[in-house]
Design an enzyme around this catalytic site. Sequence first.
Site, PDB file in Angstrom:
ATOM      1  N   THR A  89      -2.052   6.095   6.039  1.00  0.00           N
ATOM      2  CA  THR A  89      -3.194   6.028   6.040  1.00  0.00           C
ATOM      3  C   THR A  89      -4.065   5.163   6.676  1.00  0.00           C
ATOM      4  O   THR A  89      -4.999   5.445   7.182  1.00  0.00           O
ATOM      5  CB  THR A  89      -3.689   6.311   4.521  1.00  0.00           C
ATOM      6  N   GLN A 110     -11.080   3.184   0.587  1.00  0.00           N
ATOM      7  CA  GLN A 110     -10.576   4.518   1.066  1.00  0.00           C
ATOM      8  C   GLN A 110     -11.633   5.568   0.479  1.00  0.00           C
ATOM      9  O   GLN A 110     -12.098   6.394   1.248  1.00  0.00           O
ATOM     10  CB  GLN A 110      -9.250   4.743   0.912  1.00  0.00           C
ATOM     11  N   THR A 141       2.025   1.751   5.987  1.00  0.00           N
ATOM     12  CA  THR A 141       1.272   2.682   5.217  1.00  0.00           C
ATOM     13  C   THR A 141       0.894   3.690   6.538  1.00  0.00           C
ATOM     14  O   THR A 141       0.371   3.064   7.719  1.00  0.00           O
ATOM     15  CB  THR A 141       0.024   2.073   4.511  1.00  0.00           C
ATOM     16  N   CYS A 146       3.057   9.946   4.715  1.00  0.00           N
ATOM     17  CA  CYS A 146       2.867   9.093   3.680  1.00  0.00           C
ATOM     18  C   CYS A 146       4.218   8.276   3.373  1.00  0.00           C
ATOM     19  O   CYS A 146       5.196   8.870   3.110  1.00  0.00           O
ATOM     20  CB  CYS A 146       2.187   9.697   2.480  1.00  0.00           C
ATOM     21  N   THR A 147       4.182   6.873   3.516  1.00  0.00           N
ATOM     22  CA  THR A 147       5.330   6.328   3.179  1.00  0.00           C
ATOM     23  C   THR A 147       6.032   6.304   1.789  1.00  0.00           C
ATOM     24  O   THR A 147       7.127   5.961   1.586  1.00  0.00           O
ATOM     25  CB  THR A 147       4.969   4.654   3.553  1.00  0.00           C
ATOM     26  N   GLU A 148       5.157   6.880   1.026  1.00  0.00           N
ATOM     27  CA  GLU A 148       5.688   7.055  -0.605  1.00  0.00           C
ATOM     28  C   GLU A 148       6.587   8.407  -0.523  1.00  0.00           C
ATOM     29  O   GLU A 148       7.434   8.704  -1.444  1.00  0.00           O
ATOM     30  CB  GLU A 148       4.689   7.143  -1.418  1.00  0.00           C
ATOM     31  N   MET A 182       1.060  -1.327  -0.007  1.00  0.00           N
ATOM     32  CA  MET A 182      -0.068   0.104   0.065  1.00  0.00           C
ATOM     33  C   MET A 182       0.800   1.390   0.041  1.00  0.00           C
ATOM     34  O   MET A 182       0.914   1.924   0.990  1.00  0.00           O
ATOM     35  CB  MET A 182      -0.835  -0.053   1.277  1.00  0.00           C
TER      36      MET A 182
END
Length: 230
Positions: free
Chosen positions: A85, A52, A83, A196-198, A10
């Site tokens: 979120t 989501q 993640t 956010c992990t991205e 995710m």
Amino acid sequence: MRTIGLIGGMSWESSVEYYRLINQQVRDRLGPLRSAQLLMYSVDFGPVEQAQHAGRWDDAAAILVDAARRLEAGGADCVVLCTNTMHKVAGQIQAAIGIPFLHIADPTGDAAVAAGALKVGLLGTAFTMEQDFIKDRLAAKGLTVLVPDAEERAAVHRIIYDELCVGVISEDSRRVYQQVIESLAERGAQAIILGCTEITLLIKPEHSELPLLDTTELHARAAVGFALGE
């Protein structure tokens, strides 16, 4: 060494970062040929993302609860949800398993306090920036959390889903994030949480005028600390 259980996918772009960071940190602490003992259950992000945006959080939670139970059954000693979120449903995941759930906001908040940054800017998906499931956890540690304005939030959110989650790194988008960081600095932010992990794929320390608190790196570090009994 305890076994780390990762719920990934995710997106898988950031799950790769978790795997890399955890193994690098174990190697740094234990020696050049050492690596982490871990399990990963990588979910299909499509149904989660659809849930989501439709507000069907219980449906998304059910997918992650199933993943967590599979990790526990496979021998994991903790669960790490890769993640920010989906920490909206952290309580449901923890309630479904008998092993610790390592919450992403806890090492992040601790790092902010340790750095003396008690007023922080939070970047993430619209869910993370606008809802309270991360902000309240940070506030409980004594932090004041600032988020971008509505137009900036929309841009940050769009770039995450349309670009970062599919591996697209754009200089134009980096400049957008840098402008958002500048706005938060003008409002008094002392550090920026990459919530956010991205985002860590796009924004590095050299791209920010403020110190960065990278939730991906901090969460990975907490997982290694747990695995090594620190």
